[in-house]
Motif scaffolding. Structure first.
Motif, PDB file in Angstrom:
ATOM      1  N   THR A  11       2.281 -12.473  -3.030  1.00 63.83           N
ATOM      2  CA  THR A  11       2.850 -11.605  -4.058  1.00 63.83           C
ATOM      3  C   THR A  11       2.202 -11.968  -5.386  1.00 63.83           C
ATOM      4  O   THR A  11       2.113 -13.149  -5.735  1.00 63.83           O
ATOM      5  CB  THR A  11       4.379 -11.761  -4.131  1.00 63.83           C
ATOM      6  N   VAL A  12       1.726 -10.938  -6.086  1.00 60.95           N
ATOM      7  CA  VAL A  12       1.048 -11.155  -7.361  1.00 60.95           C
ATOM      8  C   VAL A  12       1.811 -10.431  -8.482  1.00 60.95           C
ATOM      9  O   VAL A  12       2.402  -9.380  -8.245  1.00 60.95           O
ATOM     10  CB  VAL A  12      -0.426 -10.689  -7.306  1.00 60.95           C
ATOM     11  N   PRO A  13       1.794 -10.979  -9.699  1.00 65.14           N
ATOM     12  CA  PRO A  13       2.592 -10.434 -10.802  1.00 65.14           C
ATOM     13  C   PRO A  13       1.928  -9.287 -11.556  1.00 65.14           C
ATOM     14  O   PRO A  13       1.908  -9.269 -12.789  1.00 65.14           O
ATOM     15  CB  PRO A  13       2.792 -11.656 -11.704  1.00 65.14           C
ATOM     16  N   ALA A  19      -3.495  -4.838  -8.689  1.00 71.73           N
ATOM     17  CA  ALA A  19      -3.741  -5.715  -7.548  1.00 71.73           C
ATOM     18  C   ALA A  19      -4.923  -5.194  -6.736  1.00 71.73           C
ATOM     19  O   ALA A  19      -5.773  -5.970  -6.281  1.00 71.73           O
ATOM     20  CB  ALA A  19      -2.489  -5.818  -6.686  1.00 71.73           C
ATOM     21  N   PHE A  20      -4.990  -3.876  -6.556  1.00 73.08           N
ATOM     22  CA  PHE A  20      -6.089  -3.252  -5.821  1.00 73.08           C
ATOM     23  C   PHE A  20      -7.419  -3.528  -6.529  1.00 73.08           C
ATOM     24  O   PHE A  20      -8.401  -3.937  -5.896  1.00 73.08           O
ATOM     25  CB  PHE A  20      -5.847  -1.746  -5.703  1.00 73.08           C
ATOM     26  N   VAL A  21      -7.459  -3.308  -7.832  1.00 71.68           N
ATOM     27  CA  VAL A  21      -8.686  -3.545  -8.601  1.00 71.68           C
ATOM     28  C   VAL A  21      -9.095  -5.010  -8.510  1.00 71.68           C
ATOM     29  O   VAL A  21     -10.268  -5.337  -8.306  1.00 71.68           O
ATOM     30  CB  VAL A  21      -8.517  -3.100 -10.070  1.00 71.68           C
ATOM     31  N   ALA A 103       5.981  -6.778  -9.613  1.00 74.08           N
ATOM     32  CA  ALA A 103       4.987  -7.503  -8.828  1.00 74.08           C
ATOM     33  C   ALA A 103       4.510  -6.638  -7.662  1.00 74.08           C
ATOM     34  O   ALA A 103       5.034  -5.545  -7.422  1.00 74.08           O
ATOM     35  CB  ALA A 103       5.576  -8.813  -8.317  1.00 74.08           C
ATOM     36  N   THR A 104       3.525  -7.137  -6.932  1.00 79.43           N
ATOM     37  CA  THR A 104       2.967  -6.432  -5.779  1.00 79.43           C
ATOM     38  C   THR A 104       2.831  -7.392  -4.608  1.00 79.43           C
ATOM     39  O   THR A 104       2.298  -8.497  -4.754  1.00 79.43           O
ATOM     40  CB  THR A 104       1.575  -5.854  -6.120  1.00 79.43           C
TER      41      THR A 104
END
Length: 139
Positions: A11-13, A19-21, A103-104
């Protein structure tokens, strides 16, 4: 030994698009040079949304995949043959899903292992470590 898909998550903030980029356009910045054909000359990764995925080593490009799906709102999929023949390509499928607090959740599934490739599959146990490098890069 198994032919089951290899799954790694982090999980990223950041938003799913960010997140894709970070995963695609910035892959060369977080990828570990130690898992490239020539670590000493590694300079990045080039991804063509309509074509090849390549390791860049100075002036040389090593093609190790081909983009299958490019959806900046939530999914990146590619054929993958880094370290094995193209005719035995596997599949990387990465999903970017909204999580709590902006987040993602990034979920990578490496599948498509053929009977007889169990030993090859065992060499790809580093996905979680690579995703942790990615998470540190986009955080």
């Amino acid at each position: 030994m198994s032919l089951d898909p290899i799954v790694a998550e982090v999980t990223v903030p950041v938003t799913p698009t960010e997140a894709f980029v970070g995963f695609t356009a910035q892959m060369g910045e977080w990828w570990d040079p130690a898992v490239t054909p020539e670590p000493a000359t590694y300079s990045g990764i080039a991804i063509d949304p309509d074509g090849p995925v390549e390791m860049v080593h100075g002036d040389e490009h090593f093609t190790w995949g081909r983009v299958m799906e490019w959806d900046p709102i939530g999914r990146y999929t590619q054929e993958f043959w880094l370290g094995h023949p193209e005719d035995e390509a596997t599949v990387l499928d990465v999903r970017f899903t909204e999580a709590e607090a902006g987040a993602t959740l990034v979920r990578l599934v490496h599948s498509g292992w053929l009977p007889g490739t169990e030993d090859l599959r065992a060499r790809y146990a580093d996905w979680q470590r690579l995703l942790d490098r990615y998470a540190a890069h986009v955080s």
